[in-house]
Design an enzyme around this catalytic site. Structure first.
Site, PDB file in Angstrom:
ATOM      1  N   LYS A   1       0.843  -1.192   0.000  1.00 51.59           N
ATOM      2  CA  LYS A   1       0.000   0.000   0.000  1.00 51.59           C
ATOM      3  C   LYS A   1       0.877   1.241   0.000  1.00 51.59           C
ATOM      4  O   LYS A   1       1.880   1.292   0.726  1.00 51.59           O
ATOM      5  CB  LYS A   1      -0.914  -0.027   1.232  1.00 51.59           C
ATOM      6  CG  LYS A   1      -2.007   1.028   1.249  1.00 51.59           C
ATOM      7  CD  LYS A   1      -2.907   0.873   2.475  1.00 51.59           C
ATOM      8  CE  LYS A   1      -4.061   1.866   2.486  1.00 51.59           C
ATOM      9  NZ  LYS A   1      -4.929   1.698   3.677  1.00 51.59           N
TER      10      LYS A   1
ATOM     11  N   SER B   1     -10.128  -0.694   6.654  1.00 48.95           N
ATOM     12  CA  SER B   1      -9.482  -0.460   5.358  1.00 48.95           C
ATOM     13  C   SER B   1      -8.766  -1.663   4.762  1.00 48.95           C
ATOM     14  O   SER B   1      -8.359  -1.625   3.603  1.00 48.95           O
ATOM     15  CB  SER B   1      -8.489   0.705   5.467  1.00 48.95           C
ATOM     16  OG  SER B   1      -9.189   1.928   5.402  1.00 48.95           O
TER      17      SER B   1
ATOM     18  N   SER C   1      -9.876   1.665   2.493  1.00 52.76           N
ATOM     19  CA  SER C   1      -8.971   2.445   1.669  1.00 52.76           C
ATOM     20  C   SER C   1      -7.895   1.627   0.959  1.00 52.76           C
ATOM     21  O   SER C   1      -7.298   2.104   0.001  1.00 52.76           O
ATOM     22  CB  SER C   1      -8.266   3.489   2.544  1.00 52.76           C
ATOM     23  OG  SER C   1      -7.432   2.840   3.499  1.00 52.76           O
TER      24      SER C   1
END
Lengths: 494, 503
Positions: free
Chosen positions: A83, A182, A158
């Site tokens: 990420k 997330s 996210s």
């Protein structure tokens, strides 16, 4: 190539074994992953940056070990996505924000380093909602990520890029971060296995902070076993993170074969009753409970009435901490800076106004307000009290149960733009996941079915006691084996 | 501003002063939340890392030695030590603060409710005042800015500004006093006394000039007899004890003038300009802050056990106040001498070693030499006592040589100068230069007789009542003996001869 499957289809365990048996080289694995990214990422946009050089260098190290006959580390040659809010030297760390668009990492995040030390190949940095603010990955300054199950739909967020990259078989595993869901919510929406470890289980050093008391790094994978292997590699005390805990890390792989006989599973019934929980989701989760019971688990029912207030508490605590954590992005030392500032205040205000997207600005303002003199007790103070009550409520539930079962998300993947203009509807997406962050508890999202009407994946969340990830892996592995779902998205199946 | 002006004002008004003192824990090896070294100056931005630069994703890890040093300071100042404590974030934007929040403490400081007794004044007018200590907490220091162009080195109006983060993250303790201080002199003495305590604890070099000890003051005045507080001003930028005194004196008179002319004191921050000898208000725009304190989520709270606190307490060294008492009571030093030595850790260490060699009965002369020749030597050379080349044993030897009459006090000064220059031991200097003092009465008497015989007129005058001539005779004998005679013996012998023949 074995039995018609491509290298990219292989799980982490299969990749490592194939490399060890010299059926493939790490270089071939890296190249296959990079080719898959090349082929699909124009449609999916899972990655902000692909780093072929780093992946191939890491592959060369693994191949050298194979050639030398050395013992291979547990994730040798496994292609991994990271990420883009975790630092990795040799890559930018943008947080999908204009304000860090050109920011080059100056050090490497502990969890990422541990993943690389375990032999993984860093393929690239995955897209996210800006600074992890969102549940759809639409809040990225570089454009949304699309769901490999339906390119018109969001992958959740996210960590949508990390989830989509694994679902689309661009990488075998990836790292995400989870502040209110997330990791788990995009896991559910993309049909992947997604883990939010106990707060303090994995170091946060090098993860760009959203809400420090809630953030935790965890893995995405296509199997429970792969997810367990990644967590095994990244877990443990880090002297650079004062909130990481020096608690022994269980042997997660050993838990996978333990079965669920005698495991006490609490189905959280009042969460299923929450308005907005889709019938298909509810049925799939209840089905999972029946499956576990059939496998010998002692399934009972439990209510967590305080947890429904988690959402409100979260939207005070999260933004409050974020407003402070994001203060450092001021254009002074790094990041976006306006060229023609009149004075320092003008420099701050305009650099930040230009650099941050609308959701970041919304959360910074929410948090600033909640911490302001005269409002602190009514908002932040009250939220912390709610948090304490939720922690107590879970503690009581875990006296009766070893794991708790809920949906991961109230709905399957929604369409791009569907909730973009309605932040409150978007926030509801995390109603099941948020309470675990507030309580610091571990949770895993595991696929439990495909929606009969849309064909989209549905995930169930299994929560466990602090540092008892082994129990949740145990239940998730049993479900995975019993359900034997085909979780290949249409994009990959072609 | 004349001193009597302050005295006149203080007859009509009472000043109420509270101090806020920031002290860098300069003796620690590393910064508050990272491993970077703590040191003054250096090439800009060379002692920095991702943590103290506030790079994305970097996390603070508390320096436990700094926590212990803070608690040690609290114990030395009779504070209550918190059993549960934590850091808070103090949020405000400023370019010298990398994260745009300072990790500090808020409602749960490590130490609170202590006090320090301060001796003020000399001699008959001396008194002791007890100043309450509200709290001591631990925080991180900021970086330093250099503003180029513009006025008074402030950011407003500067052409551009540079930031040096070497200091950023240095452990800093903030001590806040109760408003118990009544005069600029009390404020100065409090700060000086606090400095001696911190130096004794070995937690900081407490340099006002280098900024490792920074004193801000809140000051207000009220008519004598009033119980309500007046409106206070906060005075900053006082870079020496003298500046602290002078700024407060100025501010008290300024406030009195305002009130006397029917004006009002405005609550504001005022900047002391040492060159112009006045305070001036900062623009209020620069100060209206809501710091939005909240508990630092990157760290877990501290829970101190009684055992841990006791283990820190066991590390408390003897403090200057106790040492002063001991020097006065056990070694018989005059109060003033006791204070001058006891307040200085290095000097008292030197003194005690010298006394242990010379003997406790010679503590007074040792103290005289420490405060006299030795201090003068240190002042002249700018050397610290540990590095001046004179060892405690050497001074002790010198004192013994004088006290047992081997050399005179005057010769002692020559020997001191020689030993300071060469590092030679005093005994060796005395031998080499043939300075051994003659105390042999017969030898001295022989010379004395010669002198008296040679000066019959002076002998007659003495005997006629000019007894003051004794000093002249002593000088003559000393000259004959090239200064090596014991002056006390010479005196005795001469008196005996002169008085004897008189009979």
């Amino acid at each position: 190539m074995m039995s018609g499957r491509t290298i990219a289809d292989m799980t982490a365990v299969e990749v490592r074994d194939a490399i060890e048996r010299k059926e493939v080289s790490a270089r071939e694995v890296a190249e296959a992953a990079l080719a898959r990214v090349e082929e699909l990422d124009a449609h999916v946009h899972a990655f902000n940056q692909v780093c072929p050089d780093l992946a191939l260098q890491a592959a060369a190290r693994i191949d050298a070990m194979v050639a030398a006959g050395e013992a291979l580390p547990p994730l040798a040659g496994v292609p991994a996505g990271i990420k883009d809010n975790m630092n990795l030297v040799g890559t930018r760390t943008t947080c999908s924000s204009r304000i860090l668009q050109d920011y080059e990492s100056v050090y490497t995040c502990t969890a990422v380093q541990r993943l690389l030390d375990a032999g993984a190949l860093p393929v690239g940095k995955c897209n996210l909602d800006e600074f992890a603010f969102g549940s759809s990955t639409e809040n990225s300054a570089f454009g949304p990520t699309r769901n490999p199950w339906d390119l018109e739909r969001v992958p959740g967020g996210s960590s949508g890029g990390s989830a989509a990259a694994v679902a689309a078989r661009m990488v075998a595993v990836s790292l995400g971060s989870d502040t209110g869901g997330s990791i788990r919510q995009p896991g559910a929406l993309t049909g992947t296995v997604a883990v939010k470890p106990t707060y303090g289980r994995v170091s946060r050093y090098g993860l760009v902070a959203f809400a420090s008391s809630l953030d935790q790094i965890g893995p995405f994978a296509r199997t429970v076993e792969d997810a367990a292997l990644v967590l095994q590699a990244i877990a443990g005390k880090d002297p650079l993170d004062a909130t990481s805990v020096d608690e022994p890390v269980d042997d997660y792989r050993a838990a996978l074969d333990a079965g669920v006989e005698g495991l006490r599973v609490g189905l959280v019934t009042d969460m299923l009753d929450i308005e907005g929980c889709a019938a298909e989701v509810r049925e799939a989760v209840e089905g999972a409970a029946r499956t576990l019971a059939a496998l010998g688990a002692e399934v009972g029912e439990v209510a967590l009435p305080m947890s429904r207030h988690g959402l409100s508490a979260y939207y005070i605590i999260g933004p409050a901490e974020a407003s402070s954590n994001l203060a450092r992005f001021d254009g002074i030392r790094y990041g976006h800076r306006v060229k023609d500032a009149e004075d320092v205040l003008d420099l701050y205000m305009r650099s930040r106004a230009e650099g941050f997207g609308p959701e970041s600005i919304r959360r910074i303002m929410l948090g600033t307000y909640a911490l302001s003199a005269g409002y602190y007790e009514a908002y932040y103070g009250q939220a912390q009290k709610t948090r304490t009550l939720i922690i107590r409520e879970f503690a009581e539930a875990f006296e009766r149960f070893d794991v708790l079962l809920t949906p991961t998300s109230p709905t399957v993947a929604f369409k791009l733009g569907e909730k973009a203009s309605d932040p409150l509807a978007m926030y509801l997406s995390d109603v099941y996941t948020i309470p675990l962050n507030l309580a610091g508890l571990p949770g895993i999202s595991v696929p439990v079915g495909l929606c009969p009407s849309t064909g989209l994946p549905i995930g169930a969340q299994i929560a466990a006691r602090h540092f008892d990830e082994a129990a949740m892996f145990r239940a998730a592995a049993a479900l995975e084996r019993a359900l034997a779902l085909d979780m290949v998205p249409p994009l990959v199946r072609k | 501003m004349a001193k009597d002006r302050l005295a006149e004002v203080l007859e009509r008004y009472e000043a109420v002063i509270g101090l806020e003192i920031h002290t860098e824990l300069t003796s620690l090896r590393s910064k508050m939340f990272c491993g970077c070294p703590v040191a003054f100056g250096g090439e800009p931005n060379t002692r920095v890392c991702p943590v103290c630069l506030g790079m994305p994703g970097a996390l603070p890890v508390p320096n436990e030695a700094a926590v212990e040093a803070t608690v040690l300071a609290g114990l030395a100042l009779e504070c209550e030590i918190a059993r549960f404590s934590q850091f808070h974030r103090k949020n405000y934007f400023y370019p010298d603060m990398p994260k745009n929040y300072q990790i500090s403490q808020y409602d749960l400081p490590f130490c609170k409710n202590g006090h320090l007794d301060v001796e003020v004044g000399e001699g008959a007018s001396a008194y002791v005042t007890r100043v309450g200590i509200t709290r001591i907490h631990l925080e991180e220091d900021t970086g330093k800015m250099i503003h180029v162009g513009g006025a008074e080195g402030r950011i407003a109006g500067a052409d551009y500004s540079l930031v040096d983060f070497n200091r950023a993250g240095t452990p800093l303790i903030e001590l806040v006093t109760e408003p118990d201080i009544r005069t600029p002199e009390e404020a100065r003495r409090f700060a000086q006394t606090l400095r001696t305590v911190f130096l004794a604890l070995g937690i900081s070099d407490c340099s006002m000039e280098e900024g490792s000890m920074r004193v801000d003051a809140n000051v207000s005045i009220r008519p004598r007899g009033a119980t309500e507080f007046g409106t206070k001003a906060e005075v900053k930028n006082m870079n020496s004890f003298k500046a602290l005194h002078d700024a407060l004196a100025y501010e008290i008179v300024r406030q009195a003038d305002l009130l006397d002319s029917g004006g009002r004191v405005v609550q504001e921050t005022r900047h002391w300009d040492a060159a112009a000898k006045r305070t001036s208000g900062l623009r209020s725009k620069e100060e209206a802050h809501d710091y939005r304190y909240f508990p630092e989520p990157d760290m877990v709270p501290f829970e101190f056990t009684d055992e841990w606190i006791a283990s820190v307490k066991a590390k408390l060294p003897e403090l200057p106040a106790a040492r002063r008492e001991r020097y006065a009571a056990e070694l018989g030093l005059p109060k003033q001498d006791a204070r001058l030595i006891a307040d200085d850790v290095a000097l008292s260490r030197f003194f005690e070693q010298a006394v242990s060699v010379a003997g406790a009965d010679r503590a007074k002369p040792v103290a005289n030499w420490v405060l006299g020749e030795l201090s003068a030597h240190l002042n002249a050379t700018g050397l610290a006592v540990e590095e001046c080349g004179i060892l405690p044993e050497m001074l002790a030897e010198l004192v013994v040589l004088i006290e047992d009459g081997t050399i005179s006090g005057k010769q002692g000064k020559d020997v001191f100068a020689e030993m300071a220059q060469t590092g030679e031991r005093p005994g060796a200097v005395v031998e080499r230069r043939g300075m051994r003092q003659v105390s042999d009465t017969d030898a001295i008497e022989a010379v004395a007789r010669r002198v008296l015989d040679a000066h019959p007129d002076e002998v007659a005058s003495y005997r006629g009542g000019k007894s003051g001539l004794i000093g002249w005779f002593v000088g003559q004998v000393m000259r004959e003996m090239r200064g090596q005679a014991n002056p006390a013996v010479v005196n005795d012998v001469l008196r005996a001869l002169l008085d004897q023949q008189d009979r």
